[in-house]
Scaffold this motif. Structure first.
Motif, PDB file in Angstrom:
ATOM      1  N   ASN A 141      36.701  50.677  32.595  1.00 40.72           N
ATOM      2  CA  ASN A 141      38.203  50.530  32.546  1.00 40.72           C
ATOM      3  C   ASN A 141      38.823  50.002  33.826  1.00 40.72           C
ATOM      4  O   ASN A 141      39.819  50.547  34.530  1.00 40.72           O
ATOM      5  CB  ASN A 141      38.802  51.681  32.027  1.00 40.72           C
ATOM      6  CG  ASN A 141      38.468  52.078  30.605  1.00 40.72           C
ATOM      7  OD1 ASN A 141      38.393  51.067  30.046  1.00 40.72           O
ATOM      8  ND2 ASN A 141      38.398  53.456  30.152  1.00 40.72           N
ATOM      9  N   ARG A 142      37.951  49.370  34.751  1.00 37.72           N
ATOM     10  CA  ARG A 142      38.471  48.948  36.166  1.00 37.72           C
ATOM     11  C   ARG A 142      39.808  47.979  36.251  1.00 37.72           C
ATOM     12  O   ARG A 142      40.655  48.246  36.865  1.00 37.72           O
ATOM     13  CB  ARG A 142      37.436  48.119  36.717  1.00 37.72           C
ATOM     14  CG  ARG A 142      36.069  48.853  37.101  1.00 37.72           C
ATOM     15  CD  ARG A 142      36.217  49.751  38.256  1.00 37.72           C
ATOM     16  NE  ARG A 142      34.850  50.126  38.441  1.00 37.72           N
ATOM     17  CZ  ARG A 142      34.488  51.095  39.325  1.00 37.72           C
ATOM     18  NH1 ARG A 142      35.868  51.759  40.146  1.00 37.72           N
ATOM     19  NH2 ARG A 142      33.365  51.234  39.951  1.00 37.72           N
ATOM     20  N   ILE A 143      39.886  46.974  35.138  1.00 44.68           N
ATOM     21  CA  ILE A 143      40.892  46.337  34.896  1.00 44.68           C
ATOM     22  C   ILE A 143      42.307  47.135  34.479  1.00 44.68           C
ATOM     23  O   ILE A 143      43.356  46.792  34.958  1.00 44.68           O
ATOM     24  CB  ILE A 143      40.614  45.151  33.992  1.00 44.68           C
ATOM     25  CG1 ILE A 143      39.254  44.323  34.317  1.00 44.68           C
ATOM     26  CG2 ILE A 143      41.808  44.277  33.705  1.00 44.68           C
ATOM     27  CD1 ILE A 143      38.982  43.024  33.445  1.00 44.68           C
ATOM     28  N   GLU A 144      41.981  47.932  33.399  1.00 45.12           N
ATOM     29  CA  GLU A 144      43.108  48.547  32.919  1.00 45.12           C
ATOM     30  C   GLU A 144      43.776  49.599  34.071  1.00 45.12           C
ATOM     31  O   GLU A 144      44.916  49.965  33.994  1.00 45.12           O
ATOM     32  CB  GLU A 144      42.742  49.424  31.706  1.00 45.12           C
ATOM     33  CG  GLU A 144      42.521  48.673  30.398  1.00 45.12           C
ATOM     34  CD  GLU A 144      41.872  49.394  29.360  1.00 45.12           C
ATOM     35  OE1 GLU A 144      42.056  50.503  29.494  1.00 45.12           O
ATOM     36  OE2 GLU A 144      41.672  48.685  28.189  1.00 45.12           O
TER      37      GLU A 144
ATOM     38  N   PRO B 248      41.709  42.371  40.833  1.00 47.22           N
ATOM     39  CA  PRO B 248      42.412  41.474  41.312  1.00 47.22           C
ATOM     40  C   PRO B 248      43.150  40.897  39.995  1.00 47.22           C
ATOM     41  O   PRO B 248      42.852  40.985  38.824  1.00 47.22           O
ATOM     42  CB  PRO B 248      41.623  40.315  41.856  1.00 47.22           C
ATOM     43  CG  PRO B 248      40.321  40.874  42.244  1.00 47.22           C
ATOM     44  CD  PRO B 248      40.143  41.996  41.173  1.00 47.22           C
ATOM     45  N   PRO B 249      44.521  40.359  40.226  1.00 47.32           N
ATOM     46  CA  PRO B 249      45.188  39.711  39.089  1.00 47.32           C
ATOM     47  C   PRO B 249      44.395  38.724  38.608  1.00 47.32           C
ATOM     48  O   PRO B 249      43.557  38.154  39.226  1.00 47.32           O
ATOM     49  CB  PRO B 249      46.553  39.446  39.788  1.00 47.32           C
ATOM     50  CG  PRO B 249      46.758  40.195  40.902  1.00 47.32           C
ATOM     51  CD  PRO B 249      45.223  40.518  41.293  1.00 47.32           C
ATOM     52  N   ASN B 250      44.425  38.534  37.297  1.00 49.26           N
ATOM     53  CA  ASN B 250      44.032  37.350  36.439  1.00 49.26           C
ATOM     54  C   ASN B 250      42.127  37.386  36.682  1.00 49.26           C
ATOM     55  O   ASN B 250      41.842  36.452  37.138  1.00 49.26           O
ATOM     56  CB  ASN B 250      44.265  35.939  36.858  1.00 49.26           C
ATOM     57  CG  ASN B 250      43.889  34.910  36.180  1.00 49.26           C
ATOM     58  OD1 ASN B 250      43.246  35.142  34.987  1.00 49.26           O
ATOM     59  ND2 ASN B 250      43.853  33.648  36.513  1.00 49.26           N
TER      60      ASN B 250
ATOM     61  N   TRP C  11      38.053  38.682  47.950  1.00 49.30           N
ATOM     62  CA  TRP C  11      39.255  38.967  47.362  1.00 49.30           C
ATOM     63  C   TRP C  11      39.909  40.221  48.269  1.00 49.30           C
ATOM     64  O   TRP C  11      39.180  41.069  48.547  1.00 49.30           O
ATOM     65  CB  TRP C  11      39.130  39.523  45.972  1.00 49.30           C
ATOM     66  CG  TRP C  11      38.847  38.549  44.891  1.00 49.30           C
ATOM     67  CD1 TRP C  11      39.647  37.839  44.194  1.00 49.30           C
ATOM     68  CD2 TRP C  11      37.617  38.129  44.589  1.00 49.30           C
ATOM     69  NE1 TRP C  11      39.198  36.933  43.255  1.00 49.30           N
ATOM     70  CE2 TRP C  11      37.671  37.095  43.640  1.00 49.30           C
ATOM     71  CE3 TRP C  11      36.355  38.127  44.954  1.00 49.30           C
ATOM     72  CZ2 TRP C  11      36.518  36.254  43.010  1.00 49.30           C
ATOM     73  CZ3 TRP C  11      35.050  37.507  44.262  1.00 49.30           C
ATOM     74  CH2 TRP C  11      35.245  36.664  43.538  1.00 49.30           C
ATOM     75  N   PRO C  12      41.204  40.055  48.585  1.00 51.50           N
ATOM     76  CA  PRO C  12      41.769  40.730  49.769  1.00 51.50           C
ATOM     77  C   PRO C  12      41.860  42.438  49.193  1.00 51.50           C
ATOM     78  O   PRO C  12      41.687  43.239  49.788  1.00 51.50           O
ATOM     79  CB  PRO C  12      43.187  40.473  49.554  1.00 51.50           C
ATOM     80  CG  PRO C  12      43.165  38.851  49.545  1.00 51.50           C
ATOM     81  CD  PRO C  12      42.032  38.913  48.339  1.00 51.50           C
TER      82      PRO C  12
END
Length: 341
Positions: free
Chosen positions: A35-38, A43-45, A61-62
């Motif tokens: 669930n890293r994205i959630e 990063p976005p997108n 990625w910053p």
């Protein structure tokens, strides 16, 4: 003092309530890798920017900069966003990556492995030559060395005609090429998604090539023991043709059986340490298993990255073998001498 049942229940409830926030915080922080994205750790997108991102390391990625451990988070984000077809591609490229160590370092050069030398090399040079991918075989005769080398090496004739200064020049050039190839491997690993064995340490692949010195040292030790036994056997009159046996790589084969001789010669040339004692074969076996593990563990390899890995593999193998050849040639008599018939 005895503890009553109600007290034990209250104690258990207190412990659960104390630990529960920690569990929730760990889950929200993505410590388990899911669930890293959630949870907003990616990063976005993510699907559009990370799934297909050749030559883009985690610090591209910053969001991941400043902490080397974020390479794990970046890999999790990529895998979580990747579809099943993309994961199948990653699995396929990982399979090919696993074939690079054994195929490009050894199997692709079967008749180019043996390097005939007139005299036994110094231990340090022999170890280095073995680590670079050649197997020095002592002939005891300069003319025989030239003839045998010319049969198995395309550049041997020209190299033997050149002087010692030219040989040393090519040793320096090939050394620089080997170092450059190793540096290319290191840069390639740094600018990829790195190894799942430990992505904060991005030089597993170059280190694997350097560690070849260990099985090479074992190989050289047992090869010297075998040669001493052979020479002792010869001194006692049990063999009248020691040089022919040495030229066969240590196999005790009668020349009356040329088919068996050719088969054995191909075994010794195609497989590292095939004609030596079992510790040598075990050492090289473990070494190549480790190489397969390391190359396969490079995460999320795209097709274009795979092409670069294969190209670098050829560069390392080729430059290493040419360097080993010229290292052996340094100890030979060169400079335009004609072969004795």
């Amino acid at each position: 003092m005895a503890v009553s049942g109600s007290q034990r229940l209250r104690l258990a409830t207190f412990l659960v309530l104390a630990i529960l926030p920690l569990i929730i915080a760990a889950a929200e922080d993505g410590s388990t890798g899911s669930n890293r994205i959630e949870t907003g750790q990616c990063p976005p997108n993510t699907e559009g920017t990370m799934v297909y991102s050749p030559f883009k390391p985690y610090f591209h990625w910053p969001k991941f900069r400043g902490d080397v451990q974020k390479c794990w988070v970046a890999a999790d984000c990529l895998m979580e966003a990747a579809g099943e077809s993309r994961k199948q591609q990653f699995a396929s490229t990982a399979l090919v990556m696993g074939l690079i160590p054994l195929t490009l370092k050894d199997i692709a050069w079967p008749e180019r492995r043996i390097m005939h030398v007139t005299k036994e090399l110094k231990p340090s040079i022999e170890i280095l030559v073995l680590a670079l991918g050649l197997v020095p075989v002592e002939t005891g005769n300069k003319a025989l060395t030239r003839r045998q080398s010319a049969q198995t090496n395309m550049i041997a004739k020209a190299a033997f005609r050149a002087g010692r200064g030219s040989t040393i020049f090519w040793v320096v050039v090939c050394s620089l090429l080997v170092v450059a190839s190793y540096a290319g491997m290191a840069i390639m690993e740094i600018y990829s998604k790195r190894s799942s064995l430990g992505c904060p340490f991005p030089v597993f692949v170059p280190l694997w090539y350097v560690i070849a010195l260990l099985p090479a040292a074992i190989h050289a030790f047992f090869a010297r023991l075998r040669r001493r036994r052979t020479k002792k056997h010869v001194r006692h009159g049990h063999n009248s043709e020691p040089q022919q046996e040495a030229a066969k790589g240590g196999f005790d084969i009668s020349e009356r059986d040329p088919i068996e001789l050719e088969r054995k010669a191909k075994i010794v040339s195609a497989v590292q340490g095939a004609d030596e004692e079992w510790p040598v074969q075990l050492a090289w076996g473990i070494y190549y298993i480790a190489g397969t593990l390391i190359f396969t563990s490079i995460m999320a390899v795209t097709v274009v990255e795979l092409v670069c890995w294969v190209g670098l593999g050829f560069a390392v193998a080729g430059s290493s073998k040419i360097l080993a050849f010229f290292l052996c040639l340094v100890f030979e008599d060169t400079g335009g001498e004609r072969e004795r018939e």
